[in-house]
Write a protein that holds these residues in place. Structure first.
Motif, PDB file in Angstrom:
ATOM      1  N   UNK A 306       0.843  -1.190   0.000  1.00  0.00           N
ATOM      2  CA  UNK A 306       0.000   0.000   0.000  1.00  0.00           C
ATOM      3  C   UNK A 306       0.884   1.249   0.000  1.00  0.00           C
ATOM      4  N   UNK A 307       0.569   2.257  -0.819  1.00  0.00           N
ATOM      5  CA  UNK A 307      -0.650   2.431  -1.612  1.00  0.00           C
ATOM      6  C   UNK A 307      -0.478   2.106  -3.086  1.00  0.00           C
ATOM      7  N   UNK A 308      -0.045   0.920  -3.404  1.00  0.00           N
ATOM      8  CA  UNK A 308      -0.030   0.488  -4.796  1.00  0.00           C
ATOM      9  C   UNK A 308       1.258   0.701  -5.531  1.00  0.00           C
ATOM     10  N   UNK A 309       2.373   0.684  -4.819  1.00  0.00           N
ATOM     11  CA  UNK A 309       3.665   0.841  -5.475  1.00  0.00           C
ATOM     12  C   UNK A 309       4.179  -0.530  -5.893  1.00  0.00           C
ATOM     13  N   UNK A 310       3.946  -0.874  -7.157  1.00  0.00           N
ATOM     14  CA  UNK A 310       4.271  -2.212  -7.633  1.00  0.00           C
ATOM     15  C   UNK A 310       5.754  -2.532  -7.504  1.00  0.00           C
ATOM     16  N   UNK A 400      -8.647  -1.597  -0.021  1.00  0.00           N
ATOM     17  CA  UNK A 400      -8.787  -0.164  -0.255  1.00  0.00           C
ATOM     18  C   UNK A 400      -9.971   0.066  -1.182  1.00  0.00           C
ATOM     19  N   UNK A 401     -10.995   0.723  -0.664  1.00  0.00           N
ATOM     20  CA  UNK A 401     -12.274   0.823  -1.357  1.00  0.00           C
ATOM     21  C   UNK A 401     -12.480   2.183  -2.027  1.00  0.00           C
ATOM     22  N   UNK A 402     -13.286   2.179  -3.075  1.00  0.00           N
ATOM     23  CA  UNK A 402     -13.582   3.408  -3.808  1.00  0.00           C
ATOM     24  C   UNK A 402     -14.430   4.371  -2.990  1.00  0.00           C
ATOM     25  N   UNK A 403     -15.074   3.877  -1.908  1.00  0.00           N
ATOM     26  CA  UNK A 403     -15.900   4.757  -1.076  1.00  0.00           C
ATOM     27  C   UNK A 403     -15.097   5.400   0.049  1.00  0.00           C
ATOM     28  N   UNK A 404     -13.768   5.410  -0.115  1.00  0.00           N
ATOM     29  CA  UNK A 404     -12.864   6.085   0.821  1.00  0.00           C
ATOM     30  C   UNK A 404     -12.835   5.430   2.207  1.00  0.00           C
ATOM     31  N   UNK A 405     -13.007   4.139   2.234  1.00  0.00           N
ATOM     32  CA  UNK A 405     -12.821   3.361   3.460  1.00  0.00           C
ATOM     33  C   UNK A 405     -11.745   2.313   3.192  1.00  0.00           C
ATOM     34  N   UNK A 436      -1.945   5.119   9.742  1.00  0.00           N
ATOM     35  CA  UNK A 436      -2.518   6.419   9.440  1.00  0.00           C
ATOM     36  C   UNK A 436      -1.484   7.503   9.259  1.00  0.00           C
ATOM     37  N   UNK A 437      -0.420   7.456  10.065  1.00  0.00           N
ATOM     38  CA  UNK A 437       0.593   8.519  10.012  1.00  0.00           C
ATOM     39  C   UNK A 437       1.578   8.332   8.867  1.00  0.00           C
ATOM     40  N   UNK A 442      -5.880   9.322   3.294  1.00  0.00           N
ATOM     41  CA  UNK A 442      -6.983  10.154   2.848  1.00  0.00           C
ATOM     42  C   UNK A 442      -8.290   9.406   2.862  1.00  0.00           C
ATOM     43  N   UNK A 443      -8.369   8.356   3.700  1.00  0.00           N
ATOM     44  CA  UNK A 443      -9.569   7.528   3.805  1.00  0.00           C
ATOM     45  C   UNK A 443      -9.723   7.088   5.251  1.00  0.00           C
TER      46      UNK A 443
END
Length: 480
Positions: A306-310, A400-405, A436-437, A442-443
């Motif tokens: 996370x957050x998606x760094x392949x 990691x959801x599209x609804x920001x959760x 979080x830190x 942003x979710x």
């Protein structure tokens, strides 16, 4: 008797009823049931069926044996009554002639099973297959060719990524995966075996939902006795399965096993650089091919942090049987035929259960999303590792959801309700804070527990926003 496989059956039906020529590639891990599915669906009513024969390194012998077997199949199915063909070009020419002479108007199903074994070195098999499809079969709306193989390396190089005459000729792919938990339960029920869901889950953690392995299950015995019978007894049917499995799939099987061994000791997975260091293998295209083939065969997965760094992704062992073998069978030379029955609670056993249950969860992401009520929401799956916290925090499953959760998932295998103690609650708080830190999400993070029987209702249970139980992994819809 077909159990589960509903989506796979629908795909086969689609290609069988198609009004065009079809070339379907069926692939998947060895022992997963590819041949069984095809033969059961078509009720063995093929226009032509031939299977490759494994031979040793004798190239001339391999070509002769496979051509002889192909010729016998031509004879058996009434396609051609002559002596065995002398080349693959002749073999497929005879098949073409038989199709042209046939008076049936039904779809003519050509099932070529274990194709990698037919393609012995310098045999000309691929060129003949290319010519058969491009010059003849592709122009006929009444032909369905099913190419089947377990060797992912061969299927990738010779079929999917062909640079020759088969380039972009495949009209469909069917990847046959291991059973889900729900399909395992259906399988046991169909055989009249009474077994509870916790034992099905633990059997899955050992045998990975592979139908062939489960076929040895004897309903007269319990879980531990069956494991001893199938793996640890002197004449156990799967005693040598691990070595045979990799040797049958990969030419340089020792190198593949080295990668599996390295991954088996790190539950979170290893980076490409860490695998190279642990195995001593050389960087390069050959190493990339090993990782690609293991991933395509379903033994490992490559996932992003996370957050998606392949580029920071890790490789993780997800084949339960391989993990079980490396943990308990590899290096075991004892004569105790009741090894599993006598293996009481121990740190090694509990550590394996924790890792194996995580692999089970990774195999049931769609069911987890359904249980959380987010099946219709776009979501990506990641893992995360802290780079600053001490002790180092990590989360093995993040949705990691599209609804920001963001669901931060803890996966726990327990015999009873799982209790969050004071010390564990503190670790959870530190983990969520570190995430979080550091991640700057942003979710909204939701702490989610995936357990066998749920969370014990103590004061710390209120930390958990959502739960998924073992039952949910059985009852959720099939994977996409």
């Amino acid at each position: 008797m077909l159990v589960g496989r509903k989506q796979e059956i629908e795909l086969l039906r689609k290609y069988h009823h198609s009004s065009e020529a079809e070339f379907l590639a069926v692939y998947g891990r060895r022992r997963v049931g590819k041949t069984y599915l095809i033969r059961q669906f078509f009720n063995d009513e093929f226009f032509f069926y031939a299977t490759g024969v494994a031979t040793e390194n004798d190239v001339k012998s391999g070509l002769r044996v496979n051509l002889e077997c192909f010729g016998r199949s031509l004879n058996q199915y009434g396609v051609d009554k002559r002596e065995p063909p002398q080349s693959w070009m002749e073999a497929f020419d005879r098949l073409s002639e038989g199709i042209k002479k046939s008076r049936t108007t039904r779809k003519k199903v050509i099932f070529l099973d274990e194709m990698p074994w037919m393609d012995t070195p310098k045999s000309g098999f691929i060129q003949a297959l290319e010519y058969f499809w491009n010059s003849f079969a592709s122009a006929r709306s009444d032909v369905l060719v099913i190419a089947c193989g377990s060797a992912a390396a061969w299927m990738t190089r010779k079929v999917f990524n062909s640079k020759g005459g088969l380039h972009n000729r495949i009209t469909g792919r069917l990847l046959l995966r291991p059973f889900t938990l729900g399909e395992c339960e259906e399988y046991f029920r169909a055989r009249g075996i009474v077994i509870d869901r916790k034992d099905i889950a633990e059997a899955y953690m050992i045998f990975g939902g592979i139908p062939y392995y489960l076929s040895y299950w004897d309903g007269r015995y319990g879980l531990s006795q069956n494991v001893d019978r199938i793996v640890f007894k002197e004449d156990a049917p799967l005693k040598d399965e691990f070595i045979n499995l990799y040797a049958s799939l990969f030419a340089s099987s020792v190198q593949y096993i080295d990668v599996i061994k390295a991954l088996s000791v790190r539950s979170r997975g290893l980076s490409r650089e860490e695998i190279l260091k642990a195995t001593g293998l050389a960087e390069g295209g050959a190493f990339s091919e090993i990782l690609q083939n293991l991933e395509m065969s379903g033994f490992i997965r490559h996932y992003a942090l996370y957050p998606g760094k392949a580029r920071r992704g890790l490789y993780q062992l997800i084949d339960n049987f391989s993990l079980f073998h490396q943990t308990f069978v590899e290096g075991y030379y004892g004569q105790n035929e009741h090894f599993w029955s006598d293996l009481h609670e121990s740190p090694r056993l509990n550590a394996w259960r924790g890792y194996a249950f995580e692999q089970l969860c990774f195999r049931h992401i769609e069911q987890i999303k359904w249980a959380l009520g987010i099946a219709g929401i776009s979501a990506d799956v990641y893992a995360w590792r802290s780079v600053r916290s001490d002790p180092a925090a990590q989360i093995d499953l993040i949705i990691s959801r599209a609804d920001k959760i963001v669901n931060l998932c803890e996966m726990k295998f327990a015999k009873y309700e799982f209790e969050i103690t004071k010390d564990y609650a503190e670790k959870l708080r530190n983990k969520v804070f570190a995430f979080g830190s550091e991640a700057h999400v942003g979710a909204t993070p939701h702490l989610t527990f995936i357990t066998t029987y749920g969370i014990k209702r103590t004061g710390y249970a209120q930390m958990v926003q959502s739960e998924v139980l073992l039952d949910d992994l059985f009852t959720a819809p099939l994977r996409k």
